[in-house]
Design an enzyme around this catalytic site. Sequence first.
Site, PDB file in Angstrom:
ATOM      1  N   ASP A  99       0.894  -1.203   0.040  1.00 41.91           N
ATOM      2  CA  ASP A  99       0.033  -0.130  -0.018  1.00 41.91           C
ATOM      3  C   ASP A  99       0.938   1.122  -0.013  1.00 41.91           C
ATOM      4  O   ASP A  99       1.524   1.575   0.782  1.00 41.91           O
ATOM      5  CB  ASP A  99      -0.900   0.109   1.096  1.00 41.91           C
ATOM      6  CG  ASP A  99      -2.132   0.571   1.033  1.00 41.91           C
ATOM      7  OD1 ASP A  99      -2.232   1.652   0.346  1.00 41.91           O
ATOM      8  OD2 ASP A  99      -3.196   0.272   1.594  1.00 41.91           O
ATOM      9  N   ASP A 201      -3.001   4.676  -2.581  1.00 47.99           N
ATOM     10  CA  ASP A 201      -3.768   5.392  -1.644  1.00 47.99           C
ATOM     11  C   ASP A 201      -4.365   6.729  -2.220  1.00 47.99           C
ATOM     12  O   ASP A 201      -3.449   7.475  -2.520  1.00 47.99           O
ATOM     13  CB  ASP A 201      -3.261   5.605  -0.029  1.00 47.99           C
ATOM     14  CG  ASP A 201      -4.349   5.967   0.882  1.00 47.99           C
ATOM     15  OD1 ASP A 201      -5.302   5.345   1.139  1.00 47.99           O
ATOM     16  OD2 ASP A 201      -3.958   7.254   1.387  1.00 47.99           O
ATOM     17  N   GLU A 264      -6.559   4.148  -5.818  1.00 48.01           N
ATOM     18  CA  GLU A 264      -7.741   4.030  -5.002  1.00 48.01           C
ATOM     19  C   GLU A 264      -8.454   5.349  -5.577  1.00 48.01           C
ATOM     20  O   GLU A 264      -7.878   6.492  -5.241  1.00 48.01           O
ATOM     21  CB  GLU A 264      -7.512   4.216  -3.570  1.00 48.01           C
ATOM     22  CG  GLU A 264      -9.000   4.533  -2.734  1.00 48.01           C
ATOM     23  CD  GLU A 264      -8.804   4.867  -1.279  1.00 48.01           C
ATOM     24  OE1 GLU A 264      -9.676   4.498  -0.400  1.00 48.01           O
ATOM     25  OE2 GLU A 264      -7.471   5.317  -0.950  1.00 48.01           O
ATOM     26  N   HIS A 326     -11.141  -2.041   3.996  1.00 45.24           N
ATOM     27  CA  HIS A 326     -10.748  -1.762   5.513  1.00 45.24           C
ATOM     28  C   HIS A 326     -11.697  -0.495   5.699  1.00 45.24           C
ATOM     29  O   HIS A 326     -11.557  -0.052   6.860  1.00 45.24           O
ATOM     30  CB  HIS A 326      -9.272  -1.376   5.610  1.00 45.24           C
ATOM     31  CG  HIS A 326      -8.842  -0.593   4.725  1.00 45.24           C
ATOM     32  ND1 HIS A 326      -8.603  -0.627   3.261  1.00 45.24           N
ATOM     33  CD2 HIS A 326      -8.422   0.768   5.027  1.00 45.24           C
ATOM     34  CE1 HIS A 326      -8.107   0.621   2.865  1.00 45.24           C
ATOM     35  NE2 HIS A 326      -7.943   1.578   4.015  1.00 45.24           N
ATOM     36  N   ASP A 327     -12.369   0.308   4.794  1.00 42.25           N
ATOM     37  CA  ASP A 327     -12.815   1.469   5.148  1.00 42.25           C
ATOM     38  C   ASP A 327     -14.436   1.442   5.387  1.00 42.25           C
ATOM     39  O   ASP A 327     -15.095   2.341   5.625  1.00 42.25           O
ATOM     40  CB  ASP A 327     -12.556   2.679   3.970  1.00 42.25           C
ATOM     41  CG  ASP A 327     -11.197   3.079   4.098  1.00 42.25           C
ATOM     42  OD1 ASP A 327     -10.631   2.955   5.346  1.00 42.25           O
ATOM     43  OD2 ASP A 327     -10.633   3.522   3.336  1.00 42.25           O
TER      44      ASP A 327
END
Length: 523
Positions: A99, A201, A264, A326-327
């Site tokens: 990431d 990200d 993302e 994860h969000d």
Amino acid sequence: MTDPHWWQSAVIYQIYPRSFQDSNGDGIGDLKGIEQRLDALKELGVDAIWISPIFPSPQADFGYDVADYRGVDPRFGSLDDFDSLLAAAHARGLKLLLDFVPNHTSNAHPWFVESRSSRDNPKRDWYLWRDAKPDGGPPNNWISDFGGSAWEWDAATGQYYYHAFLKEQPDLNWRNPEVRKAMMDVLRFWFARGVDGFRIDVLWHMVKHQDFPDNPANAEWQQGLPEYMTVHQLHSTDQPEVHDIAAEMRGIADEYGARVLVGEIYLPVPKLVTYYGLPEKPGVHLPFNFQLIGAEWNARSLAKMIAEYEGALPGGGWPNWVLGNHDRPRIATRVGEAQARVAMLLLLTLRGTPTLYYGDELGITDVAIPAERIQDPRELNEPGIGMGRDPVRTPMAWDANVHAGFSSVEPWLPLHADWPTRNVAAERDDPRSMWRFTQALLTLRHARPALAIGEYHGIESSGDLLVYERRLGDARIVVVLNLGTSPQNFPIPEWAEGLSVLVSAQGANDPALLGPNEGYILG
């Protein structure tokens, strides 16, 4: 497609490292723990793992506040541990993605420490500093995604700095060529180490309008929505210059051969697909397609969404699909346990690269976090409006032993309540479990290339049925999904009458009649 890139036929599995496996008894997952569980992932049938941030960090936002891009946080291990994990993954035929967090650093990063030390420091322009308005207020109306103004006053130097997220996460100035070079060198560092790719990200946040005008107000905002939605992020995100940055990252990835970049990007599809770039200047390989996460869960709207996405892809653009991360709330929470099986069948049979979030193969739902155990700064900043992320970041359950085999001590977040029965060991032994169902889908996907790389053709259907064909050469497969709770009749196409049920969500084998929450693959 006869010779796909590895990432086009692969299934990517996201690991949240704090919650996957603790190897040293501190209640937090780590790299050695991930290595210990690689055989379980290979047995499940995934092809690649993406690990959320592992870099040194004060953990203000659990690793998304990076203090050193070329190291490993001691909580997770060391560079030697990472090298061991990478070698072990490759030995099992698994790819590994990291990431990359390029939009912002930690305020503890040496670059920012220098930047805020004085106005004339050489690294001052590495971040976004601006004078106050005449009344002393912030330079504009931009709102942090975590609530409150996106500008933080620095009394020592008498200016504000910009942070799209926490004040501990100052945004880098990507218009500065020295920043750009330093961050591109980070990519080279990890590619040279053998990493197979990156998830980038908040890629669409990386460049801001150079004049920093106010963002327009959102007339549809109402109480209960997060504060950042009081404005439209017109000037603080998705600026044209970001595509040159994505293209440079892509060029670096291509220098190292068979690597992949996943961006993302939370934008409407017409804007999302621009991140594929142009034929002469390609962008990221896979701009994350999050539509399934927020989709209205009914057959007609999903069929329309899939067709429109397929139609919007540029020439050579490869699709991808995501059910959870994860969000966002877990799929079993959003649609229920029974329908989560249908959702898994959908994810693993649509055209494109799927990303599977850890724990979804067990059917884990969001975990209620007691107030005294809340960790997530987003929930702490804006409590009670459903933006907290702790419920989807809870520890993986491996077996029925103490703490579900995740740790020898109390984990950093609580486990799901039914972990004694909803764990990998128990579900591996249960032929009707979600884990076994996911494994069967992954096995079939590997055995039938049409499911991985074949063409997508929607088949006309009605009611709660979503039906489509996957086709590769002479191989033809039909996927039929009942997204409702009532039985549905399916008139089998004449050409498919000789096909049989290969996998079904609820165990039925009559292809002409689907029970509630049923789905199957005909081949």
